[in-house]
Every structure is written in structure tokens, then in C-alpha cells.
Write a protein that holds these residues in place. Structure first.
Motif, short mmCIF file in Angstrom:
data_model
loop_
_atom_site.label_atom_id
_atom_site.label_comp_id
_atom_site.label_asym_id
_atom_site.label_seq_id
_atom_site.Cartn_x
_atom_site.Cartn_y
_atom_site.Cartn_z
N SER A 1 0.83 -1.20 0.00
CA SER A 1 0.00 0.00 0.00
C SER A 1 0.87 1.26 0.00
O SER A 1 0.60 2.23 -0.71
N LYS A 2 1.93 1.25 0.78
CA LYS A 2 2.82 2.41 0.83
C LYS A 2 3.60 2.55 -0.48
O LYS A 2 3.81 3.67 -0.97
N TRP A 3 4.02 1.44 -1.04
CA TRP A 3 4.73 1.46 -2.33
C TRP A 3 3.85 2.10 -3.40
O TRP A 3 4.31 2.90 -4.22
N GLU A 4 2.56 1.77 -3.38
CA GLU A 4 1.65 2.32 -4.38
C GLU A 4 1.53 3.84 -4.27
O GLU A 4 1.34 4.53 -5.26
N GLN A 5 1.63 4.34 -3.04
CA GLN A 5 1.36 5.76 -2.82
C GLN A 5 2.59 6.65 -2.89
O GLN A 5 2.46 7.87 -2.99
N LEU A 6 3.78 6.07 -2.79
CA LEU A 6 4.99 6.90 -2.63
C LEU A 6 5.88 6.84 -3.87
O LEU A 6 5.70 5.99 -4.74
N PRO A 7 6.82 7.77 -3.97
CA PRO A 7 7.70 7.83 -5.16
C PRO A 7 8.40 6.50 -5.43
O PRO A 7 8.71 5.76 -4.52
N LYS A 8 8.65 6.26 -6.70
CA LYS A 8 9.13 4.94 -7.10
C LYS A 8 10.64 4.77 -6.97
O LYS A 8 11.18 3.71 -7.26
N ASP A 9 11.34 5.82 -6.52
CA ASP A 9 12.78 5.61 -6.31
C ASP A 9 13.08 5.14 -4.89
O ASP A 9 14.24 5.03 -4.48
N ILE A 10 12.04 4.82 -4.13
CA ILE A 10 12.25 4.26 -2.79
C ILE A 10 12.60 2.78 -2.90
O ILE A 10 12.03 2.05 -3.71
N HIS A 11 13.56 2.36 -2.10
CA HIS A 11 13.89 0.94 -1.99
C HIS A 11 13.15 0.36 -0.79
O HIS A 11 13.35 0.80 0.34
N TRP A 12 12.31 -0.64 -1.07
CA TRP A 12 11.50 -1.25 0.00
C TRP A 12 12.15 -2.53 0.50
O TRP A 12 12.41 -3.44 -0.28
N HIS A 13 12.38 -2.56 1.79
CA HIS A 13 12.98 -3.75 2.42
C HIS A 13 11.93 -4.45 3.28
O HIS A 13 11.28 -3.81 4.10
N MET A 14 11.79 -5.75 3.08
CA MET A 14 10.91 -6.54 3.95
C MET A 14 11.75 -7.08 5.09
O MET A 14 12.73 -7.80 4.88
N ILE A 15 11.40 -6.68 6.31
CA ILE A 15 12.21 -7.09 7.46
C ILE A 15 11.48 -8.05 8.39
O ILE A 15 12.06 -8.57 9.33
#
Ligand SMILES: *Cc1c(COP(=O)(O)O)cnc(C)c1O
Length: 226
Positions: A63-77
Motif C-alpha cells: 500500500s505504501k509502495w503504491e502511494q509513494l515515489p518509485k525511487d524508494i527501496h522497499w525492504h521486507m524485514i
């Protein structure tokens, strides 16, 4: 209203990130752990230049990935349920919490479907607490060997969580044991370069013991209210 909680004000997120980053050795990457926090807080952190965010629930991360800029690196912790891997497979940048062959197999399958290579850390159980997830030390080698047959997975390092205790020596001992294991592994496995250890309460010890990636939440965003 609780005036004593300085973390309530967004300006402090910026300050917290800046002062934290200033204090870190250059080889240490900062994962801003934004679980449970609203989009606005992540936007504030983004404004301060933060581009790596850590989440522990897949739906929330999507949900956050969908809403925020695409140059963010998302880490699953957080601990990953195999049936949810598919939701994050299109974009997740690093999964810190791989602790079983079953999960590796599913990540391989979903990475292939998305025509990607997904980077993973193997989570090692360094704490004696029963509730903590992670592979026992003895199982690391066989999982590393097996992972070589998964072309869409890159094992990029190890992750560990120390015991939740005020005993600093125990925390240090746990981090030391993971660092020793990491040093052995890096010699044998190319690309195994990340040692993810250290949170708000213990990242300084973790860095002293060789961490090059810390996962910090409350020290940036304030205490979490679940
Ligand atoms: C929540 C969490 C963190 C961050 O914890 P803080 O104490 O708020 O810094 C780090 N790592 C994992 C795996 C977590 O679940």
C-alpha cells in the motif's frame, strides 16, 4: 496531549534522520523502519533524503509502495508468509528475513514470474528467545548451497536480531557470533556483502561488531502505538 514526546512533530523526523546519518560510518546503510507509521511520516523522511524503508507486513508495504515515489527501496524485514510473497515480488528491493527452504522456493518462483532477481538475506537465530525467527547456525551452509540452484535469487548477506535485554554484553556476544559467521560466509560466497544487524536500542553495539546495515524505527519516527 503529551508534550514530552518530541517525536510527535514531523520536523523531528527530519532532525532524527540527519543526526543519525551524521553519526554513522559511511559504510553503514540506514533502513528507516516505517512499520505502522502513516504515509505522511514516510514523506517527511523522504524529504530528508531517506530512500530505504523497512516494513514488516506485506500488505502495508504494498500500500505504501503504491502511494509513494518509485525511487524508494522497499525492504521486507518481518517474518514472511509464503502465500504473500507474490504481492511484493514485483518491487521488493531486499528481503531480510528468509529463514526456510520453503520460502526461498516461493521467492524463486515469484521472482521468475516477474523476470527479476530478488535479493535476500538469510535471517539467523542469534537470540536465545524462543519467539524469535531465524535459521539455526547449523542450517546456514546447506541453505546457502541450495540457494545456488535458484537463478532468480541473490543471497546478499545475513540478518540477525539480538535478544531484547538490557544486558549489553549479551547483545554484543550475539552480534559477535553473527559477525563471525558472516565473515566465514563472505569468503566463500560472492555477493554476500550485507550484515544487517542493529535496531534503535542496539545499533551502536551492532556497528562496533561489524554491522553494515541497521534497521532503525522508533529512533526516527517515535514510539509505535499498535
Ligand atoms: C521493528 C523492527 C525494527 C526496528 O525497531 P526499532 O526498535 O523501532 O528501531 C528492526 N528490525 C526488525 C526486524 C523489526 O521488526
Amino acid at each position: 496531549m503529551r508534550f514530552e514526546n518530541v517525536y510527535l512533530y514531523p520536523m523531528n523526523i527530519i532532525k532524527n534522520i540527519r543526526s543519525l546519518k551524521k553519526s554513522l560510518p559511511s559504510k553503514v546503510e540506514l533502513v528507516a523502519v516505517s512499520k505502522t507509521k502513516p504515509i505522511e511520516d514516510l514523506e517527511t523522511a523522504y524529504t530528508a533524503g531517506q530512500r530505504i524503508f523497512g516494513e514488516n507486513k506485506i500488505q502495508e508495504m504494498v500500500s505504501k509502495w503504491e502511494q509513494l515515489p518509485k525511487d524508494i527501496h522497499w525492504h521486507m524485514i518481518g517474518h514472511v508468509q509464503t502465500n504473500k510473497v507474490k504481492y511484493m515480488a514485483p518491487f521488493v528491493h531486499l528481503i531480510h528475513s528468509v529463514d526456510s527452504l520453503k520460502l526461498l522456493k516461493e521467492i524463486q518462483k515469484q521472482a521468475l514470474k516477474n523476470n527479476r532477481i530478488i535479493r535476500c538475506l538469510l535471517q539467523i537465530r542469534i537470540s536465545k528467545e524462543e519467539t524469535k525467527f531465524g535459521l539455526p547456525f547449523e542450517e546456514l551452509n546447506s541453505l546457502l548451497e541450495t540457494s545456488k540452484s535458484f537463478p532468480n535469487i541473490a543471497i546478499s548477506g545475513l540478518m540477525g536480531m539480538a535478544s531484547f535485554t538490557g544486558d549489553k554484553q549479551q547483545i554484543r556476544t550475539e552480534f559477535m557470533s553473527l559477525a563471525a559467521l558472516f565473515n566465514k560466509v563472505t569468503d566463500l560466497h560472492k555477493g554476500c556483502e550485507i550484515l544487517s544487524m542493529g535496531m534503535s536500542g542496539d545499533y551502536e553495539i551492532a556497528i562496533e561488531e561489524g554491522s553494515n546495515m541497521i534497521r532503525v524505527g522508533s529512533k526516527i519516527f517515535g514510539e509505535r502505538t499498535y
